[in-house]
Scaffold this motif. Sequence first.
Motif, PDB file in Angstrom:
ATOM      1  N   UNK A 121       0.720  -1.282   0.039  1.00  0.00           N
ATOM      2  CA  UNK A 121      -0.083  -0.025   0.019  1.00  0.00           C
ATOM      3  C   UNK A 121       0.921   1.357  -0.105  1.00  0.00           C
ATOM      4  N   UNK A 122       0.697   2.042  -0.831  1.00  0.00           N
ATOM      5  CA  UNK A 122       1.473   3.423  -1.213  1.00  0.00           C
ATOM      6  C   UNK A 122       0.583   4.725  -0.769  1.00  0.00           C
ATOM      7  N   UNK A 123       0.876   5.252   0.494  1.00  0.00           N
ATOM      8  CA  UNK A 123       0.121   6.224   0.798  1.00  0.00           C
ATOM      9  C   UNK A 123       0.845   7.600   0.363  1.00  0.00           C
ATOM     10  N   UNK A 124       0.415   8.223  -0.294  1.00  0.00           N
ATOM     11  CA  UNK A 124       1.363   9.587  -1.061  1.00  0.00           C
ATOM     12  C   UNK A 124       0.950  10.775  -0.279  1.00  0.00           C
ATOM     13  N   UNK A 125       0.109  10.741   0.657  1.00  0.00           N
ATOM     14  CA  UNK A 125      -0.261  11.684   1.766  1.00  0.00           C
ATOM     15  C   UNK A 125      -1.490  12.621   1.273  1.00  0.00           C
ATOM     16  N   UNK A 127      -5.584  11.860  -0.652  1.00  0.00           N
ATOM     17  CA  UNK A 127      -6.372  10.894  -1.613  1.00  0.00           C
ATOM     18  C   UNK A 127      -6.362   9.614  -0.918  1.00  0.00           C
ATOM     19  N   UNK A 128      -6.781   8.632  -1.936  1.00  0.00           N
ATOM     20  CA  UNK A 128      -6.678   7.223  -1.301  1.00  0.00           C
ATOM     21  C   UNK A 128      -5.356   6.573  -1.808  1.00  0.00           C
ATOM     22  N   UNK A 129      -5.037   5.900  -0.787  1.00  0.00           N
ATOM     23  CA  UNK A 129      -3.908   4.949  -0.864  1.00  0.00           C
ATOM     24  C   UNK A 129      -4.034   3.994  -2.193  1.00  0.00           C
ATOM     25  N   UNK A 130      -2.639   3.915  -2.719  1.00  0.00           N
ATOM     26  CA  UNK A 130      -2.740   3.036  -3.977  1.00  0.00           C
ATOM     27  C   UNK A 130      -2.268   1.594  -3.269  1.00  0.00           C
ATOM     28  N   UNK A 131      -2.902   0.354  -3.755  1.00  0.00           N
ATOM     29  CA  UNK A 131      -2.819  -0.778  -3.097  1.00  0.00           C
ATOM     30  C   UNK A 131      -2.507  -1.751  -4.223  1.00  0.00           C
ATOM     31  N   UNK A 132      -1.827  -3.006  -4.032  1.00  0.00           N
ATOM     32  CA  UNK A 132      -1.606  -3.853  -5.164  1.00  0.00           C
ATOM     33  C   UNK A 132      -1.245  -5.068  -4.484  1.00  0.00           C
ATOM     34  N   UNK A 133      -1.541  -6.210  -5.037  1.00  0.00           N
ATOM     35  CA  UNK A 133      -1.255  -7.609  -4.335  1.00  0.00           C
ATOM     36  C   UNK A 133      -0.855  -8.529  -5.505  1.00  0.00           C
TER      37      UNK A 133
END
Length: 303
Positions: A121-125, A127-133
């Motif tokens: 999970x990337x939280x760029x500070x 908006x919504x965090x970007x997640x990948x599996x």
Amino acid sequence: MADQLIRATAADGGIRVVGVITSKLTEVARQRHHLSYVATAALGRTMAAGLLLASSMKRSQSRVNIRVRGDGPLGGILVDAGLDGTVRGYVDNPTIELPPNAAGKLDVGGAVGREGYVYVVRDIGYGYPYSSTVELVSGEIGDDLTHYLVNSEQTPSALVLGVFVGADGVEAAGGLLLQILPRAAEDAEMVSLLESRLSSLTGFTPLLRAHKTLPQIFDGLVGDMGLEILPESQLVQFNCPCSFERMLGALKLLGEEELRDMIETDNGAEATCHFCNQVYHTNSDQLAQLIEDLRDEKQAARQ
């Protein structure tokens, strides 16, 4: 050698190189969580990877969360790392130990398991965090996160991670991230050369134990490709923002009935932070104050 992260470029900006030394912070994690040898290696590799992944983000408050969930006896690994150089993490079963693998090294793959998933999970500070599996490749962490970078972020990458644990604790830990950006990805000869050099590496910790600095390691890989090391190195550390006040806030969320039961049954409460293993204690008077705060908040909401 201080725990630090250094960034560099090569091939006129077509290659991005980041290296991190995490020996001291991995030792802090080992002591805090009472980790076995193999658990230290698994968590140490993942913390180094978290710092490397976070290093490309832009906002100072940006963070990366890595969760590794395999079918091995270690259970799960959770790491939280920030662009600010802080990292924390834990494993579900910190005391499990396994015999060395066929190569005579700590069997991280066996501890994590070969079947399972990596969640990033990337939280760029904002908006919504970007997640990948992605599915686990080997359980060795480096292979699995390289698989994530190639498939989820579609960037040709190599991630080399290592932790060496001696009888007295962590002697060397860290990692190296090398990425080929679009402007250089079409140069098949250069890509082949980089793959050859990376495959010749016997590991990352042997280089640190041989007293190689990060700039020297970079030079050995891409020194003849226009290497430019960015002037500022960044200190990195194990850091958890938990506090007694935050613990009280979490207890308040349980509600008045649960808090009153804690007072009557245990005459207080104990809470442990999963990330850093810090234990906090509250007495009955402090719990009673939380109940009073909840009542005041309810009354204020009615007005």
